[in-house]
Design a protein around this motif. Structure first.
Motif, PDB file in Angstrom:
ATOM      1  N   ASP A 179     -21.924  -7.507 -86.081  1.00 20.63           N
ATOM      2  CA  ASP A 179     -22.500  -7.518 -86.183  1.00 20.63           C
ATOM      3  C   ASP A 179     -23.305  -9.120 -85.369  1.00 20.63           C
ATOM      4  N   LEU A 180     -23.034  -8.994 -84.484  1.00 23.64           N
ATOM      5  CA  LEU A 180     -23.651 -10.249 -83.016  1.00 23.64           C
ATOM      6  C   LEU A 180     -24.799  -8.827 -82.178  1.00 23.64           C
ATOM      7  N   ASP A 181     -24.675  -8.068 -82.232  1.00 22.56           N
ATOM      8  CA  ASP A 181     -26.380  -8.006 -81.701  1.00 22.56           C
ATOM      9  C   ASP A 181     -27.672  -7.289 -82.389  1.00 22.56           C
ATOM     10  N   PRO A 182     -28.193  -7.805 -82.723  1.00 21.34           N
ATOM     11  CA  PRO A 182     -29.763  -6.995 -83.640  1.00 21.34           C
ATOM     12  C   PRO A 182     -30.512  -6.034 -83.374  1.00 21.34           C
ATOM     13  N   ASN A 234     -15.313 -28.113 -68.237  1.00 23.80           N
ATOM     14  CA  ASN A 234     -15.343 -27.528 -66.911  1.00 23.80           C
ATOM     15  C   ASN A 234     -14.787 -26.565 -66.928  1.00 23.80           C
ATOM     16  N   LEU A 235     -14.980 -25.628 -68.070  1.00 31.70           N
ATOM     17  CA  LEU A 235     -14.204 -23.775 -68.015  1.00 31.70           C
ATOM     18  C   LEU A 235     -15.686 -22.926 -67.835  1.00 31.70           C
ATOM     19  N   VAL A 236     -16.670 -23.391 -68.005  1.00 28.27           N
ATOM     20  CA  VAL A 236     -17.549 -22.499 -68.185  1.00 28.27           C
ATOM     21  C   VAL A 236     -18.595 -23.136 -67.203  1.00 28.27           C
ATOM     22  N   TYR A 237     -19.963 -22.232 -67.339  1.00 24.73           N
ATOM     23  CA  TYR A 237     -20.737 -23.068 -65.978  1.00 24.73           C
ATOM     24  C   TYR A 237     -22.071 -21.515 -66.556  1.00 24.73           C
ATOM     25  N   PRO A 238     -23.560 -22.353 -66.540  1.00 22.86           N
ATOM     26  CA  PRO A 238     -24.620 -21.651 -66.734  1.00 22.86           C
ATOM     27  C   PRO A 238     -24.683 -20.752 -65.728  1.00 22.86           C
ATOM     28  N   CYS A 239     -24.487 -19.058 -65.510  1.00 25.90           N
ATOM     29  CA  CYS A 239     -25.480 -19.147 -64.349  1.00 25.90           C
ATOM     30  C   CYS A 239     -27.310 -17.578 -65.184  1.00 25.90           C
ATOM     31  N   ASP A 240     -28.169 -18.301 -64.047  1.00 25.31           N
ATOM     32  CA  ASP A 240     -29.352 -17.743 -64.033  1.00 25.31           C
ATOM     33  C   ASP A 240     -29.779 -16.000 -62.738  1.00 25.31           C
ATOM     34  N   CYS A 241     -28.473 -15.435 -62.051  1.00 21.69           N
ATOM     35  CA  CYS A 241     -28.729 -14.585 -61.319  1.00 21.69           C
ATOM     36  C   CYS A 241     -29.224 -13.718 -62.537  1.00 21.69           C
ATOM     37  N   SER A 242     -30.155 -12.951 -61.380  1.00 22.58           N
ATOM     38  CA  SER A 242     -30.186 -11.361 -62.449  1.00 22.58           C
ATOM     39  C   SER A 242     -29.271 -10.200 -62.164  1.00 22.58           C
ATOM     40  N   ARG A 243     -29.653  -9.894 -63.024  1.00 25.06           N
ATOM     41  CA  ARG A 243     -28.514  -8.327 -62.782  1.00 25.06           C
ATOM     42  C   ARG A 243     -27.946  -7.559 -61.405  1.00 25.06           C
ATOM     43  N   LYS A 244     -29.426  -7.979 -61.793  1.00 24.18           N
ATOM     44  CA  LYS A 244     -29.931  -5.999 -60.252  1.00 24.18           C
ATOM     45  C   LYS A 244     -29.686  -7.113 -59.236  1.00 24.18           C
ATOM     46  N   ASP A 245     -30.031  -8.706 -58.826  1.00 26.79           N
ATOM     47  CA  ASP A 245     -29.254  -9.835 -57.495  1.00 26.79           C
ATOM     48  C   ASP A 245     -28.332  -9.488 -58.108  1.00 26.79           C
ATOM     49  N   TRP A 246     -27.037  -9.486 -58.379  1.00 22.39           N
ATOM     50  CA  TRP A 246     -25.991  -9.951 -58.507  1.00 22.39           C
ATOM     51  C   TRP A 246     -24.834  -8.206 -58.159  1.00 22.39           C
ATOM     52  N   HIS A 247     -25.870  -7.964 -58.470  1.00 20.18           N
ATOM     53  CA  HIS A 247     -24.972  -6.049 -58.561  1.00 20.18           C
ATOM     54  C   HIS A 247     -25.023  -5.384 -57.402  1.00 20.18           C
ATOM     55  N   GLU A 248     -26.094  -5.817 -56.318  1.00 16.66           N
ATOM     56  CA  GLU A 248     -26.656  -5.312 -55.148  1.00 16.66           C
ATOM     57  C   GLU A 248     -25.260  -5.367 -54.367  1.00 16.66           C
ATOM     58  N   TRP A 274     -23.893 -18.145 -69.404  1.00 17.33           N
ATOM     59  CA  TRP A 274     -22.971 -19.342 -69.645  1.00 17.33           C
ATOM     60  C   TRP A 274     -21.798 -18.018 -69.464  1.00 17.33           C
ATOM     61  N   ARG A 275     -20.552 -18.442 -68.015  1.00 15.46           N
ATOM     62  CA  ARG A 275     -20.174 -17.730 -67.873  1.00 15.46           C
ATOM     63  C   ARG A 275     -18.685 -18.510 -67.697  1.00 15.46           C
ATOM     64  N   VAL A 276     -17.622 -17.828 -67.413  1.00 18.15           N
ATOM     65  CA  VAL A 276     -16.091 -18.740 -67.581  1.00 18.15           C
ATOM     66  C   VAL A 276     -15.492 -18.355 -66.928  1.00 18.15           C
ATOM     67  N   ARG A 277     -14.686 -19.412 -65.958  1.00 23.00           N
ATOM     68  CA  ARG A 277     -14.001 -19.084 -65.280  1.00 23.00           C
ATOM     69  C   ARG A 277     -12.915 -18.671 -64.875  1.00 23.00           C
ATOM     70  N   PHE A 318     -17.268 -14.106 -66.673  1.00 22.70           N
ATOM     71  CA  PHE A 318     -17.094 -13.103 -67.952  1.00 22.70           C
ATOM     72  C   PHE A 318     -18.415 -13.919 -68.636  1.00 22.70           C
ATOM     73  N   VAL A 319     -18.805 -13.458 -69.186  1.00 17.91           N
ATOM     74  CA  VAL A 319     -20.333 -14.194 -69.837  1.00 17.91           C
ATOM     75  C   VAL A 319     -19.934 -13.939 -71.746  1.00 17.91           C
ATOM     76  N   LEU A 320     -19.501 -15.311 -72.017  1.00 23.12           N
ATOM     77  CA  LEU A 320     -19.693 -15.480 -73.359  1.00 23.12           C
ATOM     78  C   LEU A 320     -20.909 -15.667 -74.406  1.00 23.12           C
ATOM     79  N   LEU A 321     -21.712 -16.342 -73.578  1.00 26.02           N
ATOM     80  CA  LEU A 321     -23.375 -16.382 -74.000  1.00 26.02           C
ATOM     81  C   LEU A 321     -24.190 -15.522 -73.554  1.00 26.02           C
ATOM     82  N   ARG A 322     -25.350 -14.607 -73.660  1.00 31.38           N
ATOM     83  CA  ARG A 322     -25.833 -13.790 -72.988  1.00 31.38           C
ATOM     84  C   ARG A 322     -27.195 -15.207 -72.666  1.00 31.38           C
ATOM     85  N   ALA A 323     -27.864 -14.178 -71.336  1.00 30.04           N
ATOM     86  CA  ALA A 323     -29.294 -14.789 -71.577  1.00 30.04           C
ATOM     87  C   ALA A 323     -30.419 -15.191 -72.979  1.00 30.04           C
TER      88      ALA A 323
END
Length: 298
Positions: free
Chosen positions: A43-46, A93-107, A137-140, A167-172
């Motif tokens: 039950d991770l996604d209320p 240093n196996l993860v990093y913050p990602c503030d890309c919008s889904r629309k931008d990086w999908h393009e 937060w994404r894992v390398r 890939f994402v470990l903690l969603r925005a």
């Protein structure tokens, strides 16, 4: 090695025939090996959860004759453990913050094994910067092949860098991603064997990689054939799968037993008798490798 298996439904909907197949197979494999069968509510996604679904799932499992070991685990009560895991990865240093919008990086992305492959736009940015918005937060991931032998499917391999991307470990939005939570919880519960649907086969190399990063053991995997409609679509809430009916427990148990190639059981009006018969006659080698259509073709 003591066998510890599990069934981990998500309360985004009620149990359907595909859920029942997974429950029966995972239960039978655990009991056949004199092992434990744990129950975990994912039950991770209320925002996506159906009100009352978690309680309905437990009620339905009981009416279908299932008996689980220990208390039900709820992922909604385990956020601190996921945070500890992410902090551990961050320190190394196996993860990093990602503030890309889904629309931008999908393009700018190409299709991979499970959707678009993230292009690493934020991978080399200062990890201590102040993003303009709350980041994911994404894992390398490494440019190497992650492979394993599945008891049903056979050999399976992915190059995470090429096929998946970081890939994402903690969603925005602040919710934990399934990939991290499932690895943390499987390790915490001592899960040794995972029997689940083939829709999750594509996720398994990611989970094996996270297990290695977190120094967690890798369980033994068996990915079950999917049950589909006549269009070849996996039965789910999205494809309007009917909920299984506690008043049809005998009929529906016999249905999934047939899909699993269990010999026909004697007449009974007790669901638990059918589960005991399934355990006594269980052979993973009988389980089909390919998807099974549960609707008559036109």
């Amino acid at each position: 090695m003591k066998y510890i298996g599990r069934f981990a439904p998500s309360p985004t909907g009620l149990l359907h025939i595909g859920s029942l197949l997974t429950a029966v197979a995972s239960y039978a494999d655990a009991r056949f090996h004199s092992g434990k069968w744990l129950l975990r509510m994912e039950d991770l996604d209320p925002p996506r959860e159906m009100q009352g679904a978690a309680d309905n799932i437990l009620f339905t499992l009981e009416k279908f004759g299932f008996e689980w070991d220990g208390e039900v685990a709820y992922q909604s009560q385990r956020h601190a453990f996921y945070r500890d895991a992410l902090d551990d990865l961050r320190v190394r240093n196996l993860v990093y913050p990602c503030d890309c919008s889904r629309k931008d990086w999908h393009e700018k992305a190409r299709l991979g094994a499970d959707g678009f492959v993230y292009n690493g736009a934020c991978a080399n940015k200062n990890i201590f910067r102040q993003p303009e918005k709350s980041p994911a937060w994404r894992v390398r991931v490494p440019d190497e092949v992650i492979e394993f032998d599945d008891e049903i499917v056979g050999h399976y391999a992915q190059n995470l860098a090429h096929d998946i991307g970081d890939f994402v470990l903690l969603r925005a939005d602040g919710f934990w991603a399934y990939q991290l939570a499932v690895v943390v919880d499987d390790a915490a519960q001592g899960i040794t064997h995972i029997v689940r649907g083939q829709d999750l086969l594509v996720s398994t190399p990611r989970q094996i990689y996270l297990q290695r990063c977190l120094n967690a053991p890798t369980p033994h995997y068996a990915h079950l054939p999917l049950l589909t409609n006549k269009l070849g679509q996996k039965w789910s809430k999205q494809t309007r799968a009917d909920a299984i009916d506690v008043n049809q427990a005998i009929t529906q148990l016999r249905q999934v037993m047939n899909y699993l190639n269990i010999p026909t059981a004697p007449d009974t009006n007790k669901p638990h008798d059918l589960l005991n018969w399934t355990v006594a006659n269980w052979q993973m080698t009988r389980v089909p490798k390919s998807a099974i259509c549960t609707q008559q073709q036109p």
